[in-house]
Design a protein around this motif. Structure first.
Motif, mmCIF file in Angstrom:
data_model
loop_
_atom_site.group_PDB
_atom_site.id
_atom_site.type_symbol
_atom_site.label_atom_id
_atom_site.label_comp_id
_atom_site.label_asym_id
_atom_site.label_seq_id
_atom_site.Cartn_x
_atom_site.Cartn_y
_atom_site.Cartn_z
ATOM 1 N N TYR A 199 0.859 -1.181 0.000
ATOM 2 C CA TYR A 199 0.000 0.000 0.000
ATOM 3 C C TYR A 199 0.896 1.231 0.000
ATOM 4 O O TYR A 199 1.732 1.417 0.893
ATOM 5 N N ARG A 200 0.701 2.116 -0.993
ATOM 6 C CA ARG A 200 1.571 3.252 -1.220
ATOM 7 C C ARG A 200 0.703 4.498 -1.377
ATOM 8 O O ARG A 200 -0.075 4.587 -2.330
ATOM 9 N N GLY A 201 0.830 5.440 -0.445
ATOM 10 C CA GLY A 201 -0.112 6.538 -0.525
ATOM 11 C C GLY A 201 0.336 7.831 0.099
ATOM 12 O O GLY A 201 1.459 7.980 0.579
ATOM 13 N N ILE A 202 -0.606 8.783 0.080
ATOM 14 C CA ILE A 202 -0.365 10.124 0.599
ATOM 15 C C ILE A 202 -1.469 10.490 1.581
ATOM 16 O O ILE A 202 -2.572 9.931 1.564
ATOM 17 N N PHE A 203 -1.159 11.437 2.440
ATOM 18 C CA PHE A 203 -2.080 11.950 3.457
ATOM 19 C C PHE A 203 -2.195 13.446 3.228
ATOM 20 O O PHE A 203 -1.221 14.185 3.339
ATOM 21 N N LEU A 204 -3.395 13.921 2.887
ATOM 22 C CA LEU A 204 -3.660 15.354 2.779
ATOM 23 C C LEU A 204 -3.924 15.871 4.187
ATOM 24 O O LEU A 204 -4.893 15.463 4.833
ATOM 25 N N ASN A 205 -3.087 16.789 4.660
ATOM 26 C CA ASN A 205 -3.158 17.167 6.063
ATOM 27 C C ASN A 205 -2.739 18.609 6.251
ATOM 28 O O ASN A 205 -2.065 19.178 5.396
ATOM 29 N N ASP A 206 -3.148 19.186 7.374
ATOM 30 C CA ASP A 206 -2.768 20.568 7.696
ATOM 31 C C ASP A 206 -3.128 21.471 6.522
ATOM 32 O O ASP A 206 -2.353 22.328 6.103
ATOM 33 N N GLU A 207 -4.338 21.251 6.006
ATOM 34 C CA GLU A 207 -4.713 21.780 4.700
ATOM 35 C C GLU A 207 -5.297 23.187 4.738
ATOM 36 O O GLU A 207 -5.695 23.718 3.697
ATOM 37 N N ASN A 208 -5.352 23.796 5.900
ATOM 38 C CA ASN A 208 -5.834 25.169 6.011
ATOM 39 C C ASN A 208 -4.630 26.101 6.179
ATOM 40 O O ASN A 208 -3.723 25.796 6.952
ATOM 41 N N PRO A 209 -4.552 27.204 5.465
ATOM 42 C CA PRO A 209 -5.578 27.792 4.606
ATOM 43 C C PRO A 209 -5.426 27.472 3.118
ATOM 44 O O PRO A 209 -6.329 27.745 2.334
ATOM 45 N N ALA A 210 -4.294 26.899 2.696
ATOM 46 C CA ALA A 210 -3.968 26.869 1.271
ATOM 47 C C ALA A 210 -4.858 25.921 0.480
ATOM 48 O O ALA A 210 -5.644 26.344 -0.379
#
Length: 961
Positions: A199-210
């Motif tokens: 399993y190879r992936g990414i975590f979208l995080n700390d996404e505020n404000p951009a």
């Protein structure tokens, strides 16, 4: 040395990659299934006169295969310029692309007829093959067949073909243009591939404000339209796994179509380390009842988690088990092992009850993040089918890994960071991660068999394009990027995005701006980071950036206009913004120094700093408004100037500058190289760093005006061999008085001279001591002192001594200045100090005495869970001294090491006589990465990077074992 088979493998990979990224140049068409712009002879015509060959696919295949086939049709049309037709079953065609999984009726038909052999992918996870076969079906003369062991394997076969045809994975996410090809041919043969990491992936995080601002303006929220773009990007890079954005967002709750889109694309959805049973953090705020506390509210929490499992249905997921406190905090003071074991047991019962199957049939992870690792270290166990997801320390150092021999059905994985919110300070704005560092740490994970899951926190996704691509490429198969090929990756990637004409120059920009940014994150940078007076450090690092910025401007002018948008966002903006930020803080540092000194230039520096601060906003405006017609508005809105503690400021804050009122009458001030003090007004006589006949340095005395009216000065030296650049003059703002030496007139040995500076009235302002040595008669070997300091590039030893299986390897470009060196293999057993692999560095000193060596190392944690990594140091024939690198996340040593991106360790020793010496570094533990060695008599002058590397002359050091 890489085994011969490994070298051949890398050469084949390199050939394939070169063809893949620049089919128009047709560097080579020797490898099987290469894609070429001209027919190599009996090539399969993928595109002829702009028209792609038609596609044949069964409508009974997996949904992700059918969906990816839509991209195949659309992208091939963009490559060739003409539409790509679809064939119906039984329809005739001279040539065709046939696509399907092993479960597809179309592929089964080829298997049953003996036309296709899939033995080498059957039973494998996400494997694919590409091959050209003759007479595959009645009415079709020749076909390029893409077959996958499963749905996603087939999808990867499709995207691999597109990427090798000139479609970058970043064609939408970074506006990389697709280069049109009127003709493309596929060579005969067969290509198969399959991943190493499951399993190879990414975590979208700390996404505020951009990311938050961009998504809401572009899509109206984190809905299926947005996530479809993310899914496609992951698949184009052969990833399969996503932790969705979670601060105030809920993947399943925000848009019911998110789940359906994930199934259609074939993406495995999980939730982050603190979101159990597919429940987003914010869902408890929306739908939960009572406290997030299992000791007080267990029934409500179980109901809440049950809802997450019921909602998932048959969707392919990885379920997080365990529990942290609300808001990604610790659950309790200390470790409550019995409580957490109860929670996991109850969660697994929910999994079993809802799915109607044993919990072991549902993939699960227990994320050993921060304090949760303490539970593991103190003996807490979870069932063997649960994947243990180890984590880094949020700053790129993996904290723990399994013994390579320790097997468990659930396996092991790693959670890594390119972005972080927390101490010692957030880093969110721009890429600060070297691919070389990712390679070094994930190589550890690979060799320790932590290969079930690799997931990386990528923050807003942009501007982390370059390291994301590298991370997922390395996760697919680490052997595809051996150490020998690491320094070519950037060039290959640059050529894929921008063509071959400037690929090497662009690669250098990518490599160096990430190296320079990794020295210290922009959020931690301030006016005091580098030294103004020692080694011209601030000026040197700013000059480094300015060279990159100038080259980026040149390349921008020279690239074809279709690359403008991609170049601006992938290269030009991060280079220019970083260079501007460094110049801003350098200018602020000068302003503060000048204000303390009362210089007439103080206010000019304040004005310059304000202009640089305004340019930061202008660069952001360009990114938001001018790139791709404003497509990426908000994406660079992350604050990065004005931090006062670990958390970000709500708005940018201009660094404080000072202005002074200058008296009308001029007054002379004096400062010297290597000293922050100013004369007159300070007790004690200043002393310049030593000068020697080898380097033939010039030394600098700064003379400056502290008033509005010009001021006069005079200067005199007490030795006839001193040469002053000026003996008298008139100063309006400032001037540099330089000292050089006529070395032919200097006798051998140590001497001391003095330079006296007088004001307009002839009164002596100060007398400056100048130590001098003519080294005639002293044997020279290896690194030579400059200003009394020896500074050695650790990656360039005179001797590398090791017996198989041990070896020393240079990791190119890793570290703050040059490259780094480390012992291999990384799974080697610890060695006794003085008995293991050894590095030898010859150097020279000009006098006997007590010295110290300061070793600069990449920060590293003991992944075996011991008391820190060790190495040993000795000088000449002395007994090796063990040196321990123990540090704990959040302790002061760790805070400084991760902030500086270097751990410094100091060893003191005696030298009996001037002349050649030898410093030895010895391996004790694997995982130690050496960057630099600074040797000085007593503590070296404090600076961020340490003294610049010394001149090195030939030595007669023996490299015998």
């Amino acid at each position: 040395m890489l085994h011969q088979s490994g070298v051949k493998l890398f050469h084949l990979i390199l050939i394939s990659f070169l063809v893949q990224i620049s089919v128009a140049h047709s560097e080579t068409c020797e490898a099987p299934l290469s894609i070429c712009a001209t027919d190599p002879g009996n090539g399969f015509p993928l595109i002829a006169d702009g028209t792609p060959v038609p596609l044949l696919i069964s409508d009974q295949d997996h949904k992700p295969v059918l969906r990816a086939s839509e991209d195949l049709v659309a992208d091939m049309e963009r490559v060739g310029g003409q539409p790509m037709a679809r064939l119906s079953s039984g329809e005739k065609a001279e040539f065709a692309i046939m696509v399907g999984s092993l479960q597809s009726p179309l592929i089964r038909q080829l298997l049953d007829s003996g036309k296709l052999d899939t033995a080498d992918i059957e039973g494998k996870w996400e494997a694919y093959l590409q091959t050209v076969i003759d007479d595959p079906l009645p009415g079709i003369d020749r076909a390029l067949v893409i077959a996958g062991s499963d749905g996603r394997g087939t999808v990867y076969g499709i995207y691999d073909l597109l990427e090798r045809s000139g479609v970058s994975p970043w064609e939408w996410w970074a506006d990389v243009p697709i280069r049109q090809q009127s003709f493309l041919f596929v060579t005969a043969g067969r290509k198969t591939d399959a991943p190493v990491v499951k399993y190879r992936g990414i975590f979208l995080n700390d996404e505020n404000p951009a990311l938050y601002g961009w998504v809401n303006e572009t899509y109206g929220g984190f809905n299926a339209d947005f996530y479809e773009r993310v899914f496609q990007l992951i698949l184009r890079q052969k990833g399969n796994y996503l932790w969705p954005a979670m601060w105030g967002k809920a993947f399943y709750d925000d848009d019911p179509m998110n789940q359906a889109a994930a199934e259609e694309y074939g993406i495995v959805i999980g939730t982050s380390h603190h979101e159990p049973l597919l429940r987003a953090h914010v869902e408890w705020e929306r739908h939960g009842e009572g406290a997030w506390d299992y000791t007080k509210n267990a029934e409500k929490l179980r109901d809440f988690w049950r809802g997450g499992m019921e909602r998932k249905g048959d969707e392919e997921t990885i379920v997080t088990v365990g529990m942290r406190g609300d808001g990604d905090e610790a659950m309790t003071e200390g470790t409550a092992i019995d409580l957490l074991e109860t929670i996991v047991r109850d969660q697994r019962k929910i999994i079993s009850d809802v799915t109607g199957k044993p919990a072991s049939e549902q993939p699960q992870i227990w994320a050993l993040y921060k304090e949760v690792q303490d539970y593991y270290d103190k003996g807490m166990e979870v069932p063997d089918d649960v994947t243990l997801l180890f984590a880094d320390d949020n700053w790129g150092q993996i904290r723990r890994l399994p013994d390579p021999a320790a097997k468990r059905p659930g396996g092991y994985g790693v959670y890594y960071h390119f972005d972080y919110v927390g101490g010692p300070r957030n880093y969110k704005w721009i890429n600060v991660t070297q691919n070389e560092r990712v390679w070094e740490q994930m190589h550890l994970a690979w060799k320790h068999d932590a290969t079930r899951i690799w997931i990386v926190n990528v923050g807003d996704l942009k501007p982390m394009e370059f390291p994301i691509n590298f991370f997922l490429d390395y996760a697919w198969d680490p052997a595809d990027i051996p150490l020998e090929g690491l320094d070519t990756y950037s060039t290959l990637w640059a050529e894929q995005q921008f063509g071959g004409s400037h690929a090497e120059e662009i690669a250098r920009l990518l490599d160096l701006y990430t190296k320079y940014n990794s020295r210290r994150t922009p959020e931690l940078l301030n006016a005091e980071t580098y030294s103004l007076t020692r080694f011209d450090e601030w000026a040197r690092v700013v000059a480094d950036y300015q060279q990159l910025a100038a080259k980026a401007d040149t390349i921008r002018r020279e690239l074809p206009p279709e690359y403008e948008d991609a170049f601006l966002q992938l290269v030009w903006y991060p280079v220019q913004a970083s260079a501007n930020l460094y110049e801003l803080y350098y200018t602020v540092a000068l302003n503060h120094l000048y204000a303390d000194q009362g210089r007439s230039q103080t206010n000019d520096m304040a004005t310059r700093a304000r202009a640089l601060y305004a340019r930061d906003a202008e660069l952001t405006r360009i990114y938001h408004e001018e790139i791709a017609g404003g497509k990426w508005n908000h994406m660079m809105s992350q604050t990065h100037i004005g931090y006062t503690y670990w958390q970000q400021p709500d708005e940018q804050v201009m660094p404080e500058v000072r202005e002074i009122d200058l008296p009308r009458r001029g007054a002379l001030g004096v400062s010297i190289e290597g000293d922050n003090r100013t004369w007159p007004g300070v007790e004690g006589k200043p002393s310049l760093p030593v000068m020697d006949n080898i380097h033939q340095q010039t030394r600098r005395i700064e003379l400056f005006n502290k008033g509005q009216q010009p001021v006069r000065f005079s200067a005199e030296a007490d030795q006839p061999w001193f040469e002053l650049s000026q003996s008298r003059g008139r100063i309006r703002e400032a001037t540099a008085l330089t000292i050089s030496i006529d070395w032919e007139a200097v006798p051998a040995g140590w001497h001391e001279g003095r330079v006296t500076v007088h004001g307009a009235d002839g009164e002596a302002i100060t007398t400056i001591r100048v130590p001098v040595i003519n080294t005639s008669g002293i044997a020279l070997s290896g690194a030579l002192p400059d200003g009394g300091i020896v500074s050695i590039d650790a990656s360039a030893p005179a001797c590398r001594i090791a017996e198989a299986p041990h070896r020393w390897e240079t990791v190119p470009n890793l570290g703050r200045e040059s490259s780094a060196i480390m012992p291999m293999p990384v799974t080697a057993e610890p060695q006794k100090a003085g008995d293991g692999p050894e590095l030898i560095y010859p150097f020279t000193v000009y006098e006997a005495g007590t010295y110290q060596a300061e070793i600069f190392l990449s920060p590293a944690l003991d992944v075996a869970g011991g008391d820190g990594l060790d190495f040993a140091l000795s000088v000449n024939d002395e007994t090796p001294i063990p040196v321990n690198m123990y540090m704990v996340p959040d302790d002061p040593v760790w805070n400084r090491a991760v902030s500086d991106n270097a751990l410094r360790k100091t060893v003191e020793f005696e030298i009996d006589a001037a002349g050649p010496q030898a410093l030895h570094l010895w391996m004790i533990d694997p995982g130690v990465v050496f960057q630099k060695i600074v040797i000085s008599k007593g503590p070296a002058p404090e600076s961020y990077l340490g003294a610049p590397f010394s001149m090195v002359v030939a030595s007669e050091t023996s490299c015998a074992q």
